[in-house]
Design an enzyme around this catalytic site. Sequence first.
Site, PDB file in Angstrom:
ATOM      1  N   ASN A  88       1.178  -1.132   0.000  1.00 43.10           N
ATOM      2  CA  ASN A  88      -0.429   0.091   0.242  1.00 43.10           C
ATOM      3  C   ASN A  88       0.930   0.917   0.456  1.00 43.10           C
ATOM      4  O   ASN A  88       0.129   1.959  -0.647  1.00 43.10           O
ATOM      5  CB  ASN A  88      -0.617   0.416   1.414  1.00 43.10           C
ATOM      6  N   TYR A 153       2.826   9.358 -12.009  1.00 47.97           N
ATOM      7  CA  TYR A 153       1.610   8.565 -11.033  1.00 47.97           C
ATOM      8  C   TYR A 153       0.755   7.150 -11.389  1.00 47.97           C
ATOM      9  O   TYR A 153       0.944   6.179 -10.875  1.00 47.97           O
ATOM     10  CB  TYR A 153       1.108   9.607  -9.773  1.00 47.97           C
TER      11      TYR A 153
END
Length: 243
Positions: A88, A153
């Site tokens: 994560n 990103y």
Amino acid sequence: MNANELSGKTALVTGATSGIGRATANRLAELGADVIVHGRNAARGASVVEEIELAGGHARFAQADLSDPADISRLAAEVGDVDIVVNNAGTAWFGPTVDTDVATYDGLFDANVRATYLLTAALVPGLIRKGGGSIVNVSSMAGRVGMAGGAAYGATKAAVSSFAQAWAAEYAGYGIRANAVAPGPVFTPIQPEDATASLGSTTPLARGAKPEEIADAIAFLASDRSSYITGQTLSADGGYTAV
Ligand SMILES: NC(=O)c1ccc[n+]([C@@H]2O[C@H](COP(=O)([O-])OP(=O)(O)OC[C@H]3O[C@@H](n4cnc5c(N)ncnc54)[C@H](OP(=O)(O)O)[C@@H]3O)[C@@H](O)[C@H]2O)c1
């Protein structure tokens, strides 16, 4: 989900000192897992461990900067064999492609892509020793649709979905499933609240998500409830990429 359905399992949640990772660590602990709360910030790590223990769960903190390959190796050795890996931890940067300098680009790929790859590679032998397990990568809707300013990103997040597909193929024979969750805008410190609210208002559900809503999707993929699901990316984005 049943309380205790993860009892006897050890789960590593990276980036669990904040936001989605913190909510996921709490959720997995509620379901009975022993949770390793990873992060860089030891004070925030201690407070997440404390909130899990106050709720009756079991957790410990492990610190590492995942942008540093040596620190990844040290973390993997420190945590030992685990059953569940939630990749994560991550960082975000949005801006015009022409304004993205090399350090920003490399920083995104080091923290989001290389770290996920190297940490999983270091932990898979332990998952195999355990007889199987579940890997969940945290992707993003920015990896599924083109977003202005999100080229670098978004590519990092598409990469971790791709990892899940390849690992599903590579490790199915060892009882290991690999999936990803692709959140839409979630209220966490990764971006200003007004930016999350604004993007959230453009989703069919017309709001941003609470971290707990993403944690539930991750917990589903981490648990045996998703026993016939591997190599998938589950969108938890208020319907943004669907309609
Ligand atoms: N929030 C959203 O809208 C959204 C949407 C889609 C996807 N995501 C993804 O969800 C994941 C979690 O994000 P979040 O929104 O919960 O953000 P957050 O609240 O800022 O949390 C980020 C976490 O990642 C850790 N981290 C970042 N870089 C690290 C590094 N180099 N080494 C070790 N740990 C590192 C941080 O640890 P420390 O604070 O301890 O340093 C922190 O625990 C990220 O992968 C992000 O890309 C978020």
